[in-house]
Each structure stands twice: as structure tokens, then as C-alpha cells.
Design an enzyme around this catalytic site. Structure first.
Site, PDB file in Angstrom:
ATOM      1  N   GLU A 176       3.555  -0.806  -4.282  1.00  0.00           N
ATOM      2  CA  GLU A 176       3.901  -2.063  -4.958  1.00  0.00           C
ATOM      3  C   GLU A 176       5.409  -2.323  -4.947  1.00  0.00           C
ATOM      4  OE1 GLU A 176       1.826  -3.032  -8.591  1.00  0.00           O
ATOM      5  OE2 GLU A 176       3.574  -4.074  -9.383  1.00  0.00           O
TER       6      GLU A 176
ATOM      7  N   ASP B 150       4.949   3.919  -9.997  1.00  0.00           N
ATOM      8  CA  ASP B 150       4.812   3.686 -11.440  1.00  0.00           C
ATOM      9  C   ASP B 150       6.177   3.767 -12.111  1.00  0.00           C
ATOM     10  OD1 ASP B 150       1.809   3.815 -11.302  1.00  0.00           O
ATOM     11  OD2 ASP B 150       2.280   5.853 -10.674  1.00  0.00           O
TER      12      ASP B 150
HETATM   13  O1  TRH Z   1       5.331   5.630  -4.112  1.00  0.00           O
HETATM   14  P1  TRH Z   1       4.288   4.569  -4.054  1.00  0.00           P
HETATM   15  O2  TRH Z   1       3.140   4.861  -3.215  1.00  0.00           O
HETATM   16  O3  TRH Z   1       3.854   4.286  -5.510  1.00  0.00           O
HETATM   17  C1  TRH Z   1       2.738   3.684  -6.097  1.00  0.00           C
HETATM   18  C2  TRH Z   1       1.938   4.730  -6.811  1.00  0.00           C
HETATM   19  O4  TRH Z   1       1.158   5.441  -5.884  1.00  0.00           O
HETATM   20  C3  TRH Z   1       1.094   4.070  -7.841  1.00  0.00           C
HETATM   21  O5  TRH Z   1       0.222   4.985  -8.473  1.00  0.00           O
HETATM   22  C4  TRH Z   1       0.324   2.926  -7.285  1.00  0.00           C
HETATM   23  O6  TRH Z   1      -0.173   2.226  -8.386  1.00  0.00           O
HETATM   24  C5  TRH Z   1       1.248   2.010  -6.521  1.00  0.00           C
HETATM   25  O7  TRH Z   1       1.979   2.736  -5.535  1.00  0.00           O
HETATM   26  C6  TRH Z   1       0.515   0.873  -5.879  1.00  0.00           C
HETATM   27  O8  TRH Z   1       4.948   3.197  -3.521  1.00  0.00           O
HETATM   28  P2  TRH Z   1       5.956   2.142  -4.187  1.00  0.00           P
HETATM   29  O9  TRH Z   1       5.247   1.342  -5.224  1.00  0.00           O
HETATM   30  O10 TRH Z   1       6.564   1.426  -3.093  1.00  0.00           O
HETATM   31  O11 TRH Z   1       7.071   2.994  -4.910  1.00  0.00           O
HETATM   32  C7  TRH Z   1       8.034   3.731  -4.226  1.00  0.00           C
HETATM   33  C8  TRH Z   1       9.314   3.798  -5.039  1.00  0.00           C
HETATM   34  O12 TRH Z   1      10.186   4.773  -4.497  1.00  0.00           O
HETATM   35  C9  TRH Z   1      10.080   2.489  -5.056  1.00  0.00           C
HETATM   36  O13 TRH Z   1      10.652   2.267  -6.343  1.00  0.00           O
HETATM   37  C10 TRH Z   1      11.211   2.719  -4.047  1.00  0.00           C
HETATM   38  C11 TRH Z   1      11.457   4.188  -4.251  1.00  0.00           C
HETATM   39  N1  TRH Z   1      12.086   4.887  -3.122  1.00  0.00           N
HETATM   40  C12 TRH Z   1      13.363   5.404  -3.305  1.00  0.00           C
HETATM   41  O14 TRH Z   1      13.969   5.236  -4.378  1.00  0.00           O
HETATM   42  N2  TRH Z   1      13.929   6.092  -2.268  1.00  0.00           N
HETATM   43  C13 TRH Z   1      13.323   6.268  -1.065  1.00  0.00           C
HETATM   44  O15 TRH Z   1      13.903   6.912  -0.166  1.00  0.00           O
HETATM   45  C14 TRH Z   1      12.024   5.700  -0.902  1.00  0.00           C
HETATM   46  C15 TRH Z   1      11.306   5.870   0.416  1.00  0.00           C
HETATM   47  C16 TRH Z   1      11.434   5.031  -1.948  1.00  0.00           C
END
Ligand code: TRH
Length: 398
Positions: free
Chosen positions: A283, A23
Site C-alpha cells: 500500500e 502497517d
Molecule cells: O512492506 P509491505 O508489503 O507492507 C504491507 C504489509 O504487508 C501489510 O500487512 C499489508 O496490509 C500491506 O502491505 C498491503 O509494502 P508497503 O505497504 O509498500 O510498505 C513498505 C514500506 O517500507 C513503505 O513505507 C516504504 C518503506 N521502505 C523503506 O522505507 N525503505 C526501503 O528501502 C523500502 C524498499 C521500503
């Protein structure tokens, strides 16, 4: 609200962190891009600064108001009742129907012209999205209209977040072997890890990680699995025989599992660019993997009644549908099939086929990127949409 037509467009983004990092990851990316590439004056309202800090360490977890990368960040915690007309942005974006404060909405109704109010929705490849993108919804009491803005993969959706210089940065990084090796070495990788098939692993806890580790341990070429701290905790602990702290590492057969620190968002892009295969989730990381030009597998956010399997299949029908191993591996990784089901081979055989198809999948990634970006990028499309609505204020004021 700014009346001066020479002043920067003001944008307010409201973000409630439901769980994890997606998010805030999406809202932060959008906020920065609107500020940097379009000169918008952006205020990002977010209710969870701790989660924000994990993807952007410059954020202070205890500040009510701060400015990072040119974006005003407001800690959102029950500030209802304190808004006046002057506080209202030209464009108001609520992320994922997060219910912005009633006091803010009341002040929006006082503005002339009224702000353009958008609900930025979640990403899905399903066809119904095209019918719902840009639909208006009238406020039940106030003279305000909210529009649904759907990200997506086709010209009839809002597109995907993609920064103007992203491709140039990626190509520069991927063509600079020394920069790549330096980056990976700073994350703790050895020369052997760097020479192996590098896989980044980001998934939800229910993914069949232990089974995939077994498949990789018996692989025909060495695999270095790079897993950020806090991801696949149980399977990583079982493999390591210890807690998965950053720097923890163990090799069994062809597989080395190495725990990385959770890195800031721009470094996560570099990690995706530096790896040979990326396992991503949710996402935002899912979209970033599509820009990395590498094969990837998506672990989709789980929903009741396995609705997420419908979404997964909708994406797979659009993305590389002619590469069967992508579909087979993705369905198995997401529990939509199990070994032996529908004549499915076991995970080691599925992986072997997927690995053999990696050159085809890298080509598919490039073709996909071009196809999706032909529809413009989400930030630009959103501003275009809002600009059109602002030039027809009557529509907003019914
Ligand atoms: O973390 P997510 O599972 O996030 C979301 C939320 O659960 C949300 O509620 C739901 O609606 C959505 O998934 C579908 O996965 P996402 O979307 O990939 O987000 C992860 C974020 O973290 C992304 O911006 C990349 C960042 N990230 C870093 O900055 N550093 C890291 O080391 C990693 C592994 C990720």
C-alpha cells in the site's frame, strides 16, 4: 483527555504490524504529518519496534517510550488495565481494525466529551469503498461510536497520505541532476548504472522476477535494476549466483542487477524519484510511486481466492485505462494472466510495449496526481472529519 480548547489536539494511533513494513510505514507517515503540519500531539502505539527501525533507524528497538520527530512512540505490549481518562487522546485511530486495548476503550467511555474513534482501513479502488467510508459502528456495550475511515482515490473517500511539501521536494530533486547522481552514487551506482534505464524493484516473493530479468537481459537498452536487500531473494540469488547482500551486482546481457541497502523511508522516496520506472507493492510504496511522477507497476498484496486481482483491476480501470500496456503488464506481473492466455504475448513483448509507452505513462502520472489531490490529503481530511464529529458530541455519545 485535553479539555483546554487552546491545547494541541491529541491523537493516539494504534498499529499492529501484521507483516512487512506497510502497517508501520503508513502509521508513521500519518503520525509525522499530523505532528508537523497540524501541530497535533501524537502518540504512536506500535507492537513491533524492530520492523519500525528498518524504515526509521532513529527508533530504538528496546525503548518502552521514546520521542522521534516530535512523535511519542510507545511500545505496545499488553498494557491493558493501566489507562485512565487522562491518558485518552481527543482522536483515537486504530489501524486496520487492530483491536485497541479493552482498558483504553473503557477509559474512552469515561471521557466527556468522548474522543473521536476511527478505524483507518486499507486502500482499495473498488466502488464499495465510497459507500462504507465514514460509516459509524456502535460499540455493543459502551456509549461509543467508531467510524470507518477509508483511504481512496475519489472525493467520497478519505484520500491518500501526501505531505504538504512533497511536491516541492520532488521537483527540486528531479530538476537537480547533481543531487540525483550524488544520491545514486551513495547507494553504490556507477556512471553506467546511472545512464541506464533505472528500475527500482520492490515486490512479493511470488512475482515472476526471473522471467522479467530474462526480458530485461534481452532489452534494446541497458537496464539497471535496483533491488533492496531482502526483496525477490530467490530470483536475485539465482541471477547473481550469490546471496543478495547490499553492493552485490552482476550484469547479463542488457541487465545489471544491483542490490541496495534497505533505506530509511525518506530515502525510499528519493529512490522512486530518481528511477525511470518503479515496481512497488502493498500500500504505502504503491502510493509513493503515484506521487513520484514516473511510470510504475504495482505488485498487490496477495489474498485468498485471488481477491487481489479484483482490487488490481479496479485500480487499473481508474488509472491510465487508455494505456493498454500498463494493464497488460500489470496483470501479467500479478499472475492475473500468463503468457499466451487471452492472446497475451510473452513478457519480453509486453515489456517492450510498456517501455515504449513510458512517456505516455509519465503524462498519465502527472494527470493522476492532480486528479487525486483535488480531493485533499488523508491527514487533512481525517482531521476535518474528526473536527466535525467533535463539534457534534451527542452523536458520539449515544
Ligand atoms: O512492506 P509491505 O508489503 O507492507 C504491507 C504489509 O504487508 C501489510 O500487512 C499489508 O496490509 C500491506 O502491505 C498491503 O509494502 P508497503 O505497504 O509498500 O510498505 C513498505 C514500506 O517500507 C513503505 O513505507 C516504504 C518503506 N521502505 C523503506 O522505507 N525503505 C526501503 O528501502 C523500502 C524498499 C521500503
Amino acid at each position: 483527555m485535553s479539555q483546554d480548547t487552546t491545547a494541541a489536539t491529541t491523537v493516539a494511533i494504534f498499529c499492529k504490524v501484521v507483516d512487512n513494513y506497510g502497517d508501520i510505514g503508513i502509521c508513521w507517515r500519518l503520525a509525522r504529518q499530523l505532528e508537523r503540519e497540524h501541530g497535533s500531539a501524537v502518540t504512536l502505539w506500535v507492537d513491533d519496534l524492530q520492523s519500525f527501525r528498518r524504515i526509521c533507524p532513529e527508533v530504538m528497538a528496546d525503548a518502552d517510550l521514546q520521542c522521534v520527530a516530535g512523535v511519542s512512540i510507545r511500545h505496545w505490549h499488553g498494557q491493558d488495565g493501566m489507562f485512565s481518562r487522562e491518558d485518552i487522546a481527543d482522536i483515537v485511530i486504530e489501524f486496520f481494525g487492530c483491536d485497541i486495548p479493552p482498558g483504553y476503550i473503557a477509559a474512552m467511555a469515561e471521557c466527556r466529551p468522548r474522543p473521536v474513534w476511527l478505524n483507518l482501513e486499507g486502500l482499495s479502488a473498488e466502488e464499495w469503498v465510497e459507500g462504507c467510508h465514514a460509516l459509524p459502528s456502535m460499540h455493543p456495550r459502551l456509549p461509543l461510536t467508531k467510524y470507518f475511515f477509508f483511504p481512496g482515490f475519489t472525493a467520497k473517500t478519505g484520500g491518500l497520505l501526501h505531505e504538504a511539501t512533497l511536491e516541492e521536494q520532488r521537483l527540486q530533486f528531479q530538476s537537480d541532476r547533481a543531487a540525483r547522481s550524488d544520491f545514486l552514487a551513495r547507494l553504490g551506482l556507477t556512471a553506467e548504472d546511472i545512464a541506464a534505464l533505472k528500475v527500482s524493484l520492490f515486490c512479493y516473493p511470488h512475482a515472476p522476477v526471473a522471467a522479467l530479468f530474462d526480458a530485461w537481459a534481452g532489452n534494446d537498452r541497458p537496464v539497471a535494476c535496483l533491488v533492496p536487500e531482502g526483496v525477490a531473494v530467490d530470483a536475485v540469488r539465482a541471477f547473481l549466483g550469490a546471496d543478495g547482500r547490499p553492493g552485490a551486482v552482476r550484469t547479463r546481457g542488457a541487465l545489471t542487477v544491483r542490490v541496495l541497502p534497505f533505506v530509511p523511508q525518506p530515502d525510499y522516496d528519493r529512490l522512486l524519484w530518481a528511477c525511470d520506472v518503479n515496481l512497488v507493492r502493498g500500500e504505502d510504496s504503491f502510493v509513493r510511486a503515484q506521487w513520484a511522477g514516473k511510470p510504475f507497476l504495482w505488485h498487490i498484496y496477495p489474498q485468498d481466492k485471488n481477491l487481489h486481482h479484483v482490487k488490481l483491476r479496479a485500480f487499473l480501470q481508474r488509472y491510465a485505462p487508455d494505456v493498454d500496456s500498463m494493464t497488460a503488464m500489470s496483470l501479467r506481473w500479478n499472475g492475473a494472466t500468463t503468457d499466451g492466455m487471452e492472446g497475451q504475448p510473452g513478457l519480453p513483448a509486453l515489456w517492450a510495449q510498456y517501455q515504449a509507452d513510458m512517456p505516455k505513462l509519465a503524462d498519465a502520472a502527472e494527470a493522476w496526481r492532480r486528479q487525486v489531490l483535488a480531493n485533499g490529503d488523508l491527514a487533512g481530511n481525517l482531521l476535518k472529519f474528526a473536527g466535525a464529529k467533535r463539534s457534534m458530541p451527542a452523536e458520539n455519545e449515544v
